[in-house]
Scaffold this motif. Sequence first.
Motif, mmCIF file in Angstrom:
data_model
loop_
_atom_site.group_PDB
_atom_site.id
_atom_site.type_symbol
_atom_site.label_atom_id
_atom_site.label_comp_id
_atom_site.label_asym_id
_atom_site.label_seq_id
_atom_site.Cartn_x
_atom_site.Cartn_y
_atom_site.Cartn_z
ATOM 1 N N LEU A 104 29.666 -12.433 -7.098
ATOM 2 C CA LEU A 104 28.958 -11.161 -6.905
ATOM 3 C C LEU A 104 28.547 -11.014 -5.445
ATOM 4 O O LEU A 104 28.062 -11.971 -4.831
ATOM 5 C CB LEU A 104 27.717 -11.087 -7.799
ATOM 6 N N SER A 105 28.737 -9.815 -4.912
ATOM 7 C CA SER A 105 28.410 -9.592 -3.507
ATOM 8 C C SER A 105 27.446 -8.410 -3.376
ATOM 9 O O SER A 105 27.631 -7.379 -4.036
ATOM 10 C CB SER A 105 29.713 -9.320 -2.739
ATOM 11 N N TYR A 106 26.412 -8.587 -2.540
ATOM 12 C CA TYR A 106 25.462 -7.484 -2.310
ATOM 13 C C TYR A 106 26.184 -6.260 -1.754
ATOM 14 O O TYR A 106 25.807 -5.131 -2.030
ATOM 15 C CB TYR A 106 24.362 -7.920 -1.324
ATOM 16 N N GLU A 107 27.227 -6.497 -0.985
ATOM 17 C CA GLU A 107 27.923 -5.386 -0.317
ATOM 18 C C GLU A 107 28.738 -4.557 -1.301
ATOM 19 O O GLU A 107 28.714 -3.333 -1.259
ATOM 20 C CB GLU A 107 28.849 -5.913 0.794
ATOM 21 N N THR A 108 29.468 -5.230 -2.179
ATOM 22 C CA THR A 108 30.433 -4.473 -2.983
ATOM 23 C C THR A 108 30.016 -4.252 -4.438
ATOM 24 O O THR A 108 30.511 -3.330 -5.081
ATOM 25 C CB THR A 108 31.812 -5.179 -2.986
ATOM 26 N N ASP A 109 29.130 -5.085 -4.968
ATOM 27 C CA ASP A 109 28.853 -4.985 -6.411
ATOM 28 C C ASP A 109 27.537 -4.285 -6.747
ATOM 29 O O ASP A 109 27.244 -4.084 -7.921
ATOM 30 C CB ASP A 109 28.850 -6.385 -7.043
ATOM 31 N N PHE A 110 26.753 -3.955 -5.757
ATOM 32 C CA PHE A 110 25.439 -3.362 -6.050
ATOM 33 C C PHE A 110 25.283 -2.016 -5.347
ATOM 34 O O PHE A 110 25.915 -1.770 -4.327
ATOM 35 C CB PHE A 110 24.314 -4.315 -5.615
ATOM 36 N N TYR A 111 24.453 -1.181 -5.938
ATOM 37 C CA TYR A 111 24.123 0.098 -5.307
ATOM 38 C C TYR A 111 22.610 0.272 -5.414
ATOM 39 O O TYR A 111 21.971 -0.340 -6.295
ATOM 40 C CB TYR A 111 24.869 1.267 -5.990
ATOM 41 N N PRO A 112 22.007 1.080 -4.523
ATOM 42 C CA PRO A 112 20.551 1.250 -4.604
ATOM 43 C C PRO A 112 20.173 1.843 -5.962
ATOM 44 O O PRO A 112 20.794 2.797 -6.417
ATOM 45 C CB PRO A 112 20.238 2.239 -3.476
ATOM 46 N N GLN A 113 19.185 1.244 -6.610
ATOM 47 C CA GLN A 113 18.759 1.724 -7.932
ATOM 48 C C GLN A 113 18.204 3.145 -7.778
ATOM 49 O O GLN A 113 17.253 3.361 -7.019
ATOM 50 C CB GLN A 113 17.647 0.794 -8.449
ATOM 51 N N PRO A 114 18.788 4.137 -8.472
ATOM 52 C CA PRO A 114 18.252 5.500 -8.315
ATOM 53 C C PRO A 114 16.822 5.570 -8.871
ATOM 54 O O PRO A 114 16.529 4.934 -9.874
ATOM 55 C CB PRO A 114 19.199 6.362 -9.160
ATOM 56 N N ALA A 115 15.983 6.345 -8.176
ATOM 57 C CA ALA A 115 14.592 6.464 -8.651
ATOM 58 C C ALA A 115 14.541 7.505 -9.767
ATOM 59 O O ALA A 115 15.295 8.476 -9.752
ATOM 60 C CB ALA A 115 13.711 6.896 -7.494
ATOM 61 N N LEU A 116 13.671 7.289 -10.738
ATOM 62 C CA LEU A 116 13.462 8.280 -11.808
ATOM 63 C C LEU A 116 12.143 8.988 -11.550
ATOM 64 O O LEU A 116 11.178 8.363 -11.124
ATOM 65 C CB LEU A 116 13.397 7.588 -13.170
ATOM 66 N N ASP A 117 12.116 10.281 -11.805
ATOM 67 C CA ASP A 117 10.828 10.966 -11.726
ATOM 68 C C ASP A 117 10.506 11.576 -13.087
ATOM 69 O O ASP A 117 11.220 11.329 -14.060
ATOM 70 C CB ASP A 117 10.808 12.022 -10.604
ATOM 71 N N GLU A 118 9.433 12.390 -13.132
ATOM 72 C CA GLU A 118 8.967 12.894 -14.430
ATOM 73 C C GLU A 118 9.976 13.844 -15.082
ATOM 74 O O GLU A 118 9.875 14.128 -16.265
ATOM 75 C CB GLU A 118 7.569 13.529 -14.328
ATOM 76 N N ARG A 119 10.975 14.319 -14.320
ATOM 77 C CA ARG A 119 11.970 15.228 -14.911
ATOM 78 C C ARG A 119 13.098 14.468 -15.604
ATOM 79 O O ARG A 119 13.943 15.069 -16.267
ATOM 80 C CB ARG A 119 12.583 16.128 -13.825
#
Length: 295
Positions: A64-79
């Motif tokens: 597993l590589s930080y560069e290719t296997d991960f993406y920034p976790q999208p933030a959730l809001d009240e909508r």
Amino acid sequence: MTTTHEISADCKACGSCVEICPNRILQKDAAGKVFFRPDRLWMCFRCGQCMSICPSRAVMIPGLSYETDFYPQPALDERAFDAFETLAANRRAGRSFQDRPVPRELLEKLVEVIALAPPSFPPVKTELTVVADPALMHRSLGLMIDLYDNLVKKMANPVARFFIRRQAGRETFITLNNHVIPLLKERLPDLKSGKEDTLTRRAPAMILFHSDRQSENYRTDIAIAMTYAILAAPALGLAGTIIDLIPPAVEKSPALRALFQIPAGSEVVGAVILGFPKRRFLRGIRRPLKSVTWL
Ligand SMILES: Cc1cc2nc3c(=O)[nH]c(=O)nc-3n(C[C@H](O)[C@H](O)[C@H](O)COP(=O)(O)O)c2cc1C
């Protein structure tokens, strides 16, 4: 990317990875230094949660590589819940489609979302065959009709029935006998004459979900992957419908397997037909759950 489980010198010993690891493979030593417990390494199934949570990108898992296997976790809001509920409330089974192909970009978006479905054990075992060509869909329909026509004829023959029962097993045979065959008998005349397509519903596109038969828990994984597909489809203006009669036809027909390039050794578990719906539903339907027990 490393070939061994490692904690780099960037580790700030926050302990997040220790807390998150489902199998308690990470631990802090007496000095507060995080390490992988060698005696528990065999339990690592590379879910990647330790790498997803590490603020200093210090945890490393082989493959597993930080560069290719991960993406920034999208933030959730009240909508977010409203948006999800809208999607879920919008999803209906579409069986009548506009006579136009589904653009590849939309199918690619759908594939991206399907890939977000959780696997029971990484790595993902689900394989997709995306049929974007309406002519190919049409050709496959002919082969499905031939197969089911043949099945209905065989079920009328006591010797063939006996062998089908032995091969299918009691439960599948009951479903075949009580539901599938009567339905097919009713539908086959119109299917054969081309008057009506009650199998692929003249859908211009389809995704077949399959997996190597040797892989673990693949049928459940595919059920979840198909759920992602049918939930996401309306957000792309598409209707997506699971069609239960398609996978057994592909399973049984070498011609269909060849047409769809299904790898040898794979089981086709699911099929989702896709297209732009001809009509928009005006209302959703409430279906109370059979029971909800609060304890
Ligand atoms: C596992 C599964 C299998 C299904 N198989 C078929 C099928 O073979 N043919 C079909 O027309 N619809 C099929 N459907 C669609 C259901 O019939 C449909 O979801 C149900 O009637 C409720 O309608 P709605 O989706 O519009 O709310 C299937 C749905 C699921 C979840």
